[in-house]
Design a protein around this motif. Structure first.
Motif, mmCIF file in Angstrom:
data_model
loop_
_atom_site.group_PDB
_atom_site.id
_atom_site.type_symbol
_atom_site.label_atom_id
_atom_site.label_comp_id
_atom_site.label_asym_id
_atom_site.label_seq_id
_atom_site.Cartn_x
_atom_site.Cartn_y
_atom_site.Cartn_z
ATOM 1 N N TRP A 1 -1.655 1.623 -3.626
ATOM 2 C CA TRP A 1 -0.251 2.480 -3.196
ATOM 3 C C TRP A 1 -1.318 4.223 -3.749
ATOM 4 O O TRP A 1 -0.566 4.909 -3.433
ATOM 5 N N GLU B 1 5.709 -3.918 -8.409
ATOM 6 C CA GLU B 1 5.152 -2.866 -7.485
ATOM 7 C C GLU B 1 6.542 -2.590 -7.227
ATOM 8 O O GLU B 1 7.466 -0.600 -7.338
ATOM 9 N N ASP C 1 1.033 -1.139 0.196
ATOM 10 C CA ASP C 1 0.029 0.081 0.087
ATOM 11 C C ASP C 1 0.924 1.830 -0.247
ATOM 12 O O ASP C 1 0.663 2.037 -0.481
ATOM 13 N N CYS C 2 2.283 1.243 0.531
ATOM 14 C CA CYS C 2 2.807 2.210 0.307
ATOM 15 C C CYS C 2 4.391 2.465 -0.165
ATOM 16 O O CYS C 2 5.170 2.747 -0.078
ATOM 17 N N LEU C 3 5.007 0.853 -0.813
ATOM 18 C CA LEU C 3 5.948 0.324 -1.284
ATOM 19 C C LEU C 3 7.019 1.323 -0.600
ATOM 20 O O LEU C 3 7.746 1.007 -1.020
#
Length: 195
Positions: free
Chosen positions: A161, A184, A106-108
């Protein structure tokens, strides 16, 4: 009690649905040639005595079989050792200090879990993974992921993300784990280049 028997006992005592996959001798031999891993360690026992372990069809611990430690690590562009994944494309890596970090889709970003591999294993088998993943489980997740291949995961659009009104409002699709991981890290590299 030897290590593998204690793992089987822990699986038996778990309230979760846990599947232990069979070892593939060819995969096992490839891993032994390529990596120097202590077979008597907890990690070595999971790696060499199982073909991988699946927990609630959501978490996947790598082994010497269908959840091939070798192949999964080849997908990963960095040098840490990846020991597990989740169906969203989140990755669990063993750091130099033997603690586990989580690559959050979700935020890498890497998030230190500040737990050892043995603590991670206990968490996977007995811990509150439902709360950990609460924000990323859609209404029909249990039924949806029962049907997906162990080489695939669930991809979202807009991506996890990216901003969206809700998880339920995102389009979901089964795609290969290799595609999810590539996407990703391609996106992560693009972000780094723009900074």
């Amino acid at each position: 009690m030897d290590r593998y028997k204690s793992i089987l006992e822990s699986v038996k005592n778990s309230k979760k649905e846990i599947k232990i996959l069979q070892v593939d001798i060819e995969v096992l031999n490839c891993i032994k040639k390529r990596y120097e891993i202590n077979e008597k360690s907890l990690f070595g026992t999971i790696l060499f005595k199982t073909g991988g372990i699946i927990i609630d069809n959501w978490l996947r611990l790598y082994g010497s079989g269908e959840l091939d430690f070798n192949k999964r690590n080849d997908l990963f562009p960095e040098s840490d050792i990846i020991v597990a994944e989740d169906v969203l494309g989140g990755l669990f890596a063993m750091q130099d200090d033997s603690n586990i970090s989580y690559f959050a889709p979700d935020c890498l970003e890497w998030e230190p879990m500040e737990i050892s591999y043995s603590e991670f294993l206990y968490w996977a088998f007995h811990g509150d993974t439902d709360t950990y993943y609460m924000d990323y489980r859609w209404n029909t997740w249990k039924d949806d992921i029962k049907r997906i291949s162990n080489d695939n995961g669930i991809s979202f659009y807009p991506f996890l993300w990216a901003k969206a009104d809700s998880l339920e409002g995102r389009h979901r699709q089964e795609v290969s784990m290799s595609e999810i991981i590539k996407l990703e890290f391609d996106f992560l590299n693009q972000l780094k280049e723009t900074k």
